[in-house]
Motif scaffolding. Structure first.
Motif, PDB file in Angstrom:
ATOM      1  N   GLU A  21     -22.227  62.214   1.284  1.00 53.97           N
ATOM      2  CA  GLU A  21     -21.681  61.503   0.119  1.00 53.97           C
ATOM      3  C   GLU A  21     -22.424  60.183  -0.100  1.00 53.97           C
ATOM      4  N   ARG A  22     -22.701  59.440   0.983  1.00 55.78           N
ATOM      5  CA  ARG A  22     -23.458  58.197   0.855  1.00 55.78           C
ATOM      6  C   ARG A  22     -24.859  58.480   0.295  1.00 55.78           C
ATOM      7  N   GLU A  23     -25.485  59.535   0.755  1.00 52.85           N
ATOM      8  CA  GLU A  23     -26.827  59.901   0.265  1.00 52.85           C
ATOM      9  C   GLU A  23     -26.764  60.239  -1.235  1.00 52.85           C
ATOM     10  N   ARG A  24     -25.735  61.012  -1.626  1.00 57.70           N
ATOM     11  CA  ARG A  24     -25.585  61.323  -3.058  1.00 57.70           C
ATOM     12  C   ARG A  24     -25.390  60.039  -3.860  1.00 57.70           C
ATOM     13  N   GLU A  25     -24.623  59.084  -3.359  1.00 58.34           N
ATOM     14  CA  GLU A  25     -24.389  57.806  -4.042  1.00 58.34           C
ATOM     15  C   GLU A  25     -25.704  57.017  -4.160  1.00 58.34           C
ATOM     16  N   ARG A  26     -26.482  57.001  -3.068  1.00 57.48           N
ATOM     17  CA  ARG A  26     -27.786  56.310  -3.133  1.00 57.48           C
ATOM     18  C   ARG A  26     -28.685  56.966  -4.187  1.00 57.48           C
ATOM     19  N   GLU A  27     -28.663  58.276  -4.238  1.00 59.32           N
ATOM     20  CA  GLU A  27     -29.485  58.991  -5.232  1.00 59.32           C
ATOM     21  C   GLU A  27     -29.021  58.645  -6.653  1.00 59.32           C
ATOM     22  N   ARG A  28     -27.686  58.614  -6.858  1.00 63.07           N
ATOM     23  CA  ARG A  28     -27.175  58.223  -8.201  1.00 63.07           C
ATOM     24  C   ARG A  28     -27.614  56.797  -8.541  1.00 63.07           C
ATOM     25  N   GLU A  29     -27.571  55.899  -7.562  1.00 60.56           N
ATOM     26  CA  GLU A  29     -27.988  54.507  -7.777  1.00 60.56           C
ATOM     27  C   GLU A  29     -29.487  54.452  -8.122  1.00 60.56           C
ATOM     28  N   ARG A  30     -30.297  55.228  -7.391  1.00 59.93           N
ATOM     29  CA  ARG A  30     -31.738  55.267  -7.714  1.00 59.93           C
ATOM     30  C   ARG A  30     -31.956  55.789  -9.134  1.00 59.93           C
ATOM     31  N   GLU A  31     -31.178  56.797  -9.527  1.00 59.59           N
ATOM     32  CA  GLU A  31     -31.304  57.346 -10.885  1.00 59.59           C
ATOM     33  C   GLU A  31     -30.893  56.293 -11.927  1.00 59.59           C
ATOM     34  N   ARG A  32     -29.797  55.565 -11.643  1.00 62.22           N
ATOM     35  CA  ARG A  32     -29.385  54.494 -12.578  1.00 62.22           C
ATOM     36  C   ARG A  32     -30.485  53.431 -12.680  1.00 62.22           C
ATOM     37  N   GLU A  33     -31.101  53.081 -11.566  1.00 60.07           N
ATOM     38  CA  GLU A  33     -32.186  52.086 -11.571  1.00 60.07           C
ATOM     39  C   GLU A  33     -33.380  52.594 -12.381  1.00 60.07           C
ATOM     40  N   ARG A  34     -33.723  53.883 -12.193  1.00 59.22           N
ATOM     41  CA  ARG A  34     -34.833  54.446 -12.991  1.00 59.22           C
ATOM     42  C   ARG A  34     -34.494  54.404 -14.482  1.00 59.22           C
ATOM     43  N   GLU A  35     -33.241  54.679 -14.828  1.00 59.97           N
ATOM     44  CA  GLU A  35     -32.824  54.639 -16.236  1.00 59.97           C
ATOM     45  C   GLU A  35     -32.908  53.207 -16.775  1.00 59.97           C
ATOM     46  N   ARG A  36     -32.463  52.234 -15.958  1.00 55.10           N
ATOM     47  CA  ARG A  36     -32.574  50.826 -16.400  1.00 55.10           C
ATOM     48  C   ARG A  36     -34.046  50.454 -16.611  1.00 55.10           C
ATOM     49  N   GLU A  37     -34.915  50.905 -15.724  1.00 55.29           N
ATOM     50  CA  GLU A  37     -36.354  50.611 -15.855  1.00 55.29           C
ATOM     51  C   GLU A  37     -36.915  51.251 -17.126  1.00 55.29           C
ATOM     52  N   ARG A  38     -36.510  52.509 -17.407  1.00 51.89           N
ATOM     53  CA  ARG A  38     -36.966  53.158 -18.651  1.00 51.89           C
ATOM     54  C   ARG A  38     -36.483  52.378 -19.867  1.00 51.89           C
ATOM     55  N   GLU A  39     -35.239  51.902 -19.816  1.00 54.09           N
ATOM     56  CA  GLU A  39     -34.692  51.117 -20.941  1.00 54.09           C
ATOM     57  C   GLU A  39     -35.463  49.809 -21.106  1.00 54.09           C
ATOM     58  N   ARG A  40     -35.770  49.150 -19.983  1.00 48.60           N
ATOM     59  CA  ARG A  40     -36.571  47.908 -20.082  1.00 48.60           C
ATOM     60  C   ARG A  40     -37.941  48.207 -20.690  1.00 48.60           C
TER      61      ARG A  40
END
Length: 152
Positions: A21-40
């Motif tokens: 579950e922690r690994e899945r959460e880290r992966e979701r966080e990495r995906e959110r960060e990639r999305e923020r970077e794409r938006e920037r």
């Protein structure tokens, strides 16, 4: 025996599940960060496009200004041509009057004086026109230099 084995496995299994579950959460966080970077990145592209549009608008404004100056120059040139034409027409009229007055010798002297005065006024007027024309050319050159400094 099986029961005790199961009891021992349960905490281990729960720990593994928590880790997954922690690994899945880290992966979701990495995906959110990639999305923020794409938006920037998209925002940087939009800003770049806005800046290019502002530059194009500034260039269009500079072109309109140059066109206004050219129009102004053409208008003042037309005015000078009209002024010279009116002056020539007045000169022709004065010649016609002089021809009519030739028969009156008494008036010749004052006519000569007024001719000299008219000639002087015409010379001064021509000089004034030439100085004005030179001043306008200087102003135009100055504005062109200013524009070149702006663009560089």
């Amino acid at each position: 025996l099986r029961e005790s084995e199961r009891k021992r496995e349960r905490p281990v299994e729960r720990e593994r599940e928590k880790e997954r579950e922690r690994e899945r959460e880290r992966e979701r966080e990495r995906e959110r960060e990639r999305e923020r970077e794409r938006e920037r990145e998209r925002e940087r592209e939009r800003e770049g496009e806005r800046e290019r549009e502002r530059e194009r608008e500034r260039e269009r404004e500079r072109e309109r200004e140059r066109e206004r100056e050219r129009d102004q120059l053409r208008a003042s040139e037309r005015e000078r041509v009209q002024l010279r034409e009116r002056e020539r027409e007045r000169e022709r009229e004065r010649k016609r009057k002089r021809e009519r007055k030739r028969e009156r010798p008494v008036e010749r002297e004052s006519e000569r004086e007024s001719d000299q005065l008219r000639e002087r006024v015409k010379r001064e007027s021509d000089q004034l026109i030439e100085r004005e024309r030179e001043r306008e050319r200087d102003q135009l050159r100055e504005r062109e230099k200013e524009r070149e400094r702006e663009t560089s």
